[in-house]
Design a protein around this motif. Structure first.
Motif, PDB file in Angstrom:
ATOM      1  N   VAL A 189      30.728 -39.293 -20.525  1.00 30.09           N
ATOM      2  CA  VAL A 189      31.028 -38.132 -21.349  1.00 30.09           C
ATOM      3  C   VAL A 189      32.324 -37.512 -20.839  1.00 30.09           C
ATOM      4  N   TYR A 190      33.106 -36.991 -21.751  1.00 30.62           N
ATOM      5  CA  TYR A 190      34.412 -36.441 -21.421  1.00 30.62           C
ATOM      6  C   TYR A 190      34.482 -34.971 -21.840  1.00 30.62           C
ATOM      7  N   LEU A 191      35.357 -34.248 -21.159  1.00 33.82           N
ATOM      8  CA  LEU A 191      35.655 -32.884 -21.560  1.00 33.82           C
ATOM      9  C   LEU A 191      37.173 -32.730 -21.544  1.00 33.82           C
ATOM     10  N   GLN A 192      37.758 -32.711 -22.723  1.00 33.31           N
ATOM     11  CA  GLN A 192      39.202 -32.479 -22.852  1.00 33.31           C
ATOM     12  C   GLN A 192      39.425 -30.983 -22.880  1.00 33.31           C
ATOM     13  N   VAL A 243      18.827 -41.487 -12.185  1.00 34.56           N
ATOM     14  CA  VAL A 243      20.084 -41.182 -12.862  1.00 34.56           C
ATOM     15  C   VAL A 243      21.087 -40.646 -11.853  1.00 34.56           C
ATOM     16  N   GLN A 244      22.292 -41.146 -11.939  1.00 31.76           N
ATOM     17  CA  GLN A 244      23.379 -40.634 -11.119  1.00 31.76           C
ATOM     18  C   GLN A 244      24.547 -40.270 -12.014  1.00 31.76           C
ATOM     19  N   LEU A 245      25.158 -39.139 -11.728  1.00 29.66           N
ATOM     20  CA  LEU A 245      26.293 -38.643 -12.500  1.00 29.66           C
ATOM     21  C   LEU A 245      27.461 -38.403 -11.559  1.00 29.66           C
ATOM     22  N   VAL A 246      28.624 -38.903 -11.923  1.00 29.26           N
ATOM     23  CA  VAL A 246      29.808 -38.754 -11.082  1.00 29.26           C
ATOM     24  C   VAL A 246      30.937 -38.189 -11.932  1.00 29.26           C
ATOM     25  N   GLU A 247      31.355 -36.967 -11.603  1.00 30.40           N
ATOM     26  CA  GLU A 247      32.458 -36.328 -12.317  1.00 30.40           C
ATOM     27  C   GLU A 247      33.796 -36.683 -11.669  1.00 30.40           C
ATOM     28  N   SER A 248      34.836 -36.657 -12.474  1.00 32.54           N
ATOM     29  CA  SER A 248      36.194 -36.854 -11.980  1.00 32.54           C
ATOM     30  C   SER A 248      37.155 -36.179 -12.938  1.00 32.54           C
ATOM     31  N   GLY A 249      38.400 -36.036 -12.487  1.00 27.89           N
ATOM     32  CA  GLY A 249      39.440 -35.508 -13.356  1.00 27.89           C
ATOM     33  C   GLY A 249      39.831 -34.070 -13.094  1.00 27.89           C
ATOM     34  N   GLY A 250      39.168 -33.416 -12.167  1.00 26.38           N
ATOM     35  CA  GLY A 250      39.551 -32.052 -11.859  1.00 26.38           C
ATOM     36  C   GLY A 250      40.875 -32.005 -11.116  1.00 26.38           C
ATOM     37  N   GLY A 251      41.380 -30.779 -10.941  1.00 22.16           N
ATOM     38  CA  GLY A 251      42.639 -30.628 -10.227  1.00 22.16           C
ATOM     39  C   GLY A 251      43.230 -29.261 -10.434  1.00 22.16           C
ATOM     40  N   LEU A 252      44.502 -29.151 -10.046  1.00 29.08           N
ATOM     41  CA  LEU A 252      45.250 -27.904 -10.171  1.00 29.08           C
ATOM     42  C   LEU A 252      46.223 -28.034 -11.334  1.00 29.08           C
ATOM     43  N   VAL A 253      46.213 -27.053 -12.218  1.00 26.32           N
ATOM     44  CA  VAL A 253      47.092 -27.086 -13.375  1.00 26.32           C
ATOM     45  C   VAL A 253      47.566 -25.669 -13.667  1.00 26.32           C
ATOM     46  N   GLN A 254      48.743 -25.560 -14.247  1.00 27.77           N
ATOM     47  CA  GLN A 254      49.254 -24.250 -14.626  1.00 27.77           C
ATOM     48  C   GLN A 254      48.602 -23.777 -15.917  1.00 27.77           C
ATOM     49  N   GLY A 279      48.191 -25.537 -19.517  1.00 27.28           N
ATOM     50  CA  GLY A 279      48.137 -26.982 -19.350  1.00 27.28           C
ATOM     51  C   GLY A 279      46.804 -27.574 -19.782  1.00 27.28           C
ATOM     52  N   SER A 280      46.667 -28.884 -19.531  1.00 37.98           N
ATOM     53  CA  SER A 280      45.479 -29.619 -19.964  1.00 37.98           C
ATOM     54  C   SER A 280      44.936 -30.471 -18.832  1.00 37.98           C
ATOM     55  N   LEU A 281      43.649 -30.718 -18.900  1.00 44.13           N
ATOM     56  CA  LEU A 281      42.974 -31.665 -18.023  1.00 44.13           C
ATOM     57  C   LEU A 281      41.879 -32.355 -18.827  1.00 44.13           C
ATOM     58  N   ARG A 282      41.538 -33.569 -18.416  1.00 46.42           N
ATOM     59  CA  ARG A 282      40.394 -34.246 -19.005  1.00 46.42           C
ATOM     60  C   ARG A 282      39.423 -34.623 -17.913  1.00 46.42           C
ATOM     61  N   LEU A 283      38.229 -34.112 -18.014  1.00 39.98           N
ATOM     62  CA  LEU A 283      37.168 -34.449 -17.075  1.00 39.98           C
ATOM     63  C   LEU A 283      36.348 -35.612 -17.623  1.00 39.98           C
ATOM     64  N   SER A 284      35.881 -36.439 -16.708  1.00 38.95           N
ATOM     65  CA  SER A 284      34.994 -37.544 -17.065  1.00 38.95           C
ATOM     66  C   SER A 284      33.712 -37.433 -16.254  1.00 38.95           C
ATOM     67  N   CYS A 285      32.643 -37.905 -16.842  1.00 36.45           N
ATOM     68  CA  CYS A 285      31.361 -37.948 -16.148  1.00 36.45           C
ATOM     69  C   CYS A 285      30.729 -39.309 -16.434  1.00 36.45           C
ATOM     70  N   ALA A 286      30.703 -40.143 -15.425  1.00 36.62           N
ATOM     71  CA  ALA A 286      30.136 -41.486 -15.557  1.00 36.62           C
ATOM     72  C   ALA A 286      28.673 -41.448 -15.132  1.00 36.62           C
ATOM     73  N   ALA A 287      27.813 -41.929 -15.999  1.00 39.61           N
ATOM     74  CA  ALA A 287      26.381 -41.882 -15.735  1.00 39.61           C
ATOM     75  C   ALA A 287      25.816 -43.277 -15.538  1.00 39.61           C
ATOM     76  N   SER A 288      24.883 -43.365 -14.631  1.00 43.08           N
ATOM     77  CA  SER A 288      24.126 -44.608 -14.455  1.00 43.08           C
ATOM     78  C   SER A 288      22.642 -44.266 -14.502  1.00 43.08           C
ATOM     79  N   GLY A 289      21.860 -45.224 -14.940  1.00 42.43           N
ATOM     80  CA  GLY A 289      20.425 -45.010 -14.993  1.00 42.43           C
ATOM     81  C   GLY A 289      19.942 -44.302 -16.239  1.00 42.43           C
ATOM     82  N   LEU A 290      20.817 -44.120 -17.224  1.00 40.47           N
ATOM     83  CA  LEU A 290      20.374 -43.486 -18.463  1.00 40.47           C
ATOM     84  C   LEU A 290      19.394 -44.394 -19.199  1.00 40.47           C
TER      85      LEU A 290
END
Length: 124
Positions: A79-82, A2-13, A16-27
């Protein structure tokens, strides 16, 4: 494997809002749930949210209830995290993780695979 790759982080005031994503392979069919945890410098890794893979039942830490929403797209194995109404205390590295067994969703125990993490920084 299984491999998990997160994305969507950053700097916000703050506010504000951000949406993180986590793409999984091998599930596999034995995937029970995926979760988000976060770790601030010098602190332990804390539970944020989790979602069961089959039914979509969700779990949240009290500190994020009403502000964060976890969701999943089974067709994309993602999977997402809003995150809304962000606060400076939400600043941390956010990790996604997957578990294949039932048990307490809110602790790191039982989560077998982890992503590399994505930095979220909320400025005041």
């Amino acid at each position: 494997q299984v491999q998990l790759v997160e994305s969507g982080g950053g700097l916000v005031q703050a506010g504000g809002s951000l949406r993180l994503s986590c793409a999984a392979s091998g599930l596999t069919f034995s995937t029970v749930a995926m979760g988000w945890f976060r770790q601030a410098p010098g602190k332990e890794r804390d539970f944020v949210a989790a979602i069961t893979w089959s039914t979509g039942t969700t779990y949240y830490a009290d500190s994020v209830k009403g502000r964060f929403t976890i969701s999943r797209d089974n067709t994309k194995n993602t999977v997402y995290l809003q995150m809304n109404s962000l606060k400076p205390e939400d600043t941390a590295v956010y990790f996604c993780a997957v578990r294949f067994g039932w048990g307490r969703m809110t602790t790191t125990d039982g989560y077998r695979y982890w992503g590399q993490g994505t930095q979220v920084t909320v400025s005041s």
